[in-house]
Design an enzyme around this catalytic site. Structure first.
Site, PDB file in Angstrom:
ATOM      1  N   LEU A 144       0.813  -1.211   0.000  1.00 37.80           N
ATOM      2  CA  LEU A 144       0.000   0.000   0.000  1.00 37.80           C
ATOM      3  C   LEU A 144       0.846   1.260   0.000  1.00 37.80           C
ATOM      4  O   LEU A 144       0.436   2.288  -0.536  1.00 37.80           O
ATOM      5  CB  LEU A 144      -0.935   0.013   1.216  1.00 37.80           C
ATOM      6  CG  LEU A 144      -1.991  -1.094   1.273  1.00 37.80           C
ATOM      7  CD1 LEU A 144      -2.735  -1.048   2.597  1.00 37.80           C
ATOM      8  CD2 LEU A 144      -2.965  -0.966   0.113  1.00 37.80           C
ATOM      9  N   ASP A 182       2.893  14.952  13.528  1.00 38.67           N
ATOM     10  CA  ASP A 182       3.056  14.570  12.121  1.00 38.67           C
ATOM     11  C   ASP A 182       1.753  14.707  11.342  1.00 38.67           C
ATOM     12  O   ASP A 182       1.470  13.906  10.452  1.00 38.67           O
ATOM     13  CB  ASP A 182       3.571  13.131  12.025  1.00 38.67           C
ATOM     14  CG  ASP A 182       4.231  12.835  10.676  1.00 38.67           C
ATOM     15  OD1 ASP A 182       4.601  13.798   9.972  1.00 38.67           O
ATOM     16  OD2 ASP A 182       4.381  11.650  10.324  1.00 38.67           O
TER      17      ASP A 182
END
Length: 525
Positions: free
Chosen positions: A93, A214
């Site tokens: 992915l 993040d």
């Protein structure tokens, strides 16, 4: 000073599109090494006591999911020792700084549940001195139980690899979704939806004593029902946090109080301190409704003064004036109640947590991170402002020709906005509110940044989120739902398809029951 230009135009096309791919990223590829392992369940799998306690505990938000039930059945069959031999990997992915993520299914399971398996080469990350980040991510994932945060279904090891089996989000990430909009940006209404759910997720993390560090569109994934899920916690750190009750009298104190006057006290000896996690209860009070006064829209331009606050200055381009209800506890708009106005509520913000680590994506780094003078939870509100800016305008505000110029811009360049064309007074007002919120979030002084004292509760009260019913946010229909797109594409097909996945990756019954085989190279896709 933040410059703004908003213009009216009739019949402007909408930004939204229902076409999206499952994966797109600005990240660099990560290559894993070869390994050998025994296929036996006892030798290939390793779970610490902490892992058993964390990953097998009841998670109320996931208890009725097909993926959770399938994993529980697997644990009963193999005596809780889940290992790599129980999964069939279908495709890669994506990849990140410390590992790669693969789509997988449980072998022999009657359900068509998919999982995302993160594979970390411990030897490789140890050489890069990032093994602590991988361990911290594993620990944090084991703590989480929230609709907008990932579920850690299993964690085990094989050879020098560490495996984390998590939720699979078939809708891809918000960066990929944004790139597929006609103008590569979202409408204000779509931005408000995704930003509201992301804010609730950050609120939960801060109440758990977790500073995310993040936030960016690549790390906000879309579930099959169209709601969001944060991902990638390897840059996060933990600290103690004590929730406090905020009364009506406290809410007007704002940023005028000094650090010594703050009623919340946190402690964190190191950026990766390990403390007993808080099990928070996010308050969803239901106050009596009251009508908000009608707003009168005039033209103004938003400017930011040297102190880091925002002023409204009259201009011929963009402006606004508001009449506010001074004591209203809720605001009603289009049948949706904003319950965050003046109501008593619980908040927990790890404002005293400190780290000097230089981590994050360059375009999203906060000024205090770049300066190296130490940073706390306010970095999440800076990145949240950058996140909003990119969603609305299709780019980040301080991007330079290279990383060095980007960092200089973050420290010294003023915040500016591109010209935007709107079609109606409502869009006009929404854009002004969005820019005002971004200005208050992107204050270079973290002590004056919106959210730095009372966290998400300050941001929820901003006019940009007026009309959002925070208690029922999961009941709002998302702008795009992968599950509905899948149902449309597979109409007339007798197979039960639960996830947005190309047919070539669907496992047949024969494939699900194939004997396990360990490849000489793990990264064989």
């Amino acid at each position: 000073m933040a410059n703004s230009s908003i213009f009216y135009k009739d019949n402007e096309s909408d930004y939204e599109s229902s076409t999206v791919g499952p994966d797109s990223s600005r990240r660099t590829s990560w290559l894993s090494s070869s390994f050998t392992a025994s296929p036996s369940c006892s030798s290939i799998s390793h779970l610490s006591n902490h892992g058993l306690n964390s990953y097998n505990q009841s998670k109320p938000h996931k208890a009725n999911q097909v993926a959770w039930e399938a994993m529980a059945r697997l644990r009963r069959c193999c005596g809780r020792a889940v290992g790599l031999e129980h999964f069939r990997l279908l495709k890669r992915l994506g990849s990140g700084d410390i590992g790669s993520v693969y789509l997988c299914q449980i072998r022999g399971s009657p359900e068509t549940a998919f999982y995302a398996m993160k594979v970390v080469d411990k030897e490789a990350v140890a050489v890069k001195k990032k093994l602590g980040r991988a361990e911290m991510e594993k620990k944090i994932l084991g703590m989480l139980d929230h609709p907008f945060c990932p579920t850690l279904y299993a964690a085990f090891e094989a050879s020098h690899y560490s495996f984390l089996v998590m939720e699979y989000c078939p809708g891809g990430d918000l960066y990929a979704v944004r790139l597929r909009q006609p103008s590569k940006r979202f409408t204000i209404s779509s931005t408000r939806f995704y930003a509201a759910e992301t804010l609730v997720a950050l609120e939960y993390l801060h109440m758990m004593g977790i500073v995310y560090r993040d936030l960016k569109p690549e790390n906000v994934l879309i579930r099959e029902d169209g709601h969001v899920m944060l991902s990638d916690f390897d840059l996060s750190f933990k600290c103690d946090v004590v929730p406090q009750f905020l009364s009506d009298n406290d809410r007007d104190r704002g940023h005028q109080e000094d650090d010594d006057d703050i009623s919340i006290r946190r402690k964190c000896s190191t950026p990766s301190c390990t403390t007993t996690p808080l099990n928070p209860v996010i308050s969803c009070f239901s106050p009596t409704s009251s009508r908000r006064r009608k707003k009168n829209v005039v033209t103004t331009t938003i400017h930011e003064n040297a102190a880091g606050t925002s002023d409204s200055v009259k201009s011929n381009d963009v402006s606004r004036t508001f009449s506010r209800s001074p004591s209203s506890c809720s605001r009603v708009s289009n049948g949706l109640r904003d319950i965050s106005g003046g109501c008593p509520s619980i908040f927990a913000e790890p404002i005293n947590a400190r780290s000097k680590s230089f981590v994050g994506t360059h375009e999203y780094l906060a000024p205090e991170v770049i300066s190296g003078q130490g940073h706390g939870s306010a970095v999440d509100w800076w990145t949240y402002g950058i996140f909003l800016y990119e969603m609305i305008f299709g780019r980040t505000p301080f991007k330079g020709d290279n990383n060095e110029k980007t960092l200089v811009n973050i420290l010294k360049a003023p915040l500016t906005f591109p010209k935007v064309i709107v079609n109606s007074p409502k869009e006009y007002e929404d854009m002004v509110n969005a820019q005002d919120l971004i200005i208050k979030l992107l204050v270079k002084n973290p002590k004056k940044r919106l959210g730095s004292l009372k966290g998400s509760i300050e941001i929820k009260r901003h006019e940009f989120f007026e009309g959002v019913n925070w208690a029922l946010i999961r009941s709002i229909k998302p702008p795009w739902v992968p599950k509905e797109e899948t149902s449309h594409k597979t109409k007339g097909d007798n197979r039960s398809v639960n996830y947005y996945l190309p047919p070539r990756f669907m496992m047949s019954r024969k494939e699900r029951n194939e004997p396990y085989h360990v490849s000489n190279y793990f990264d064989y896709f």
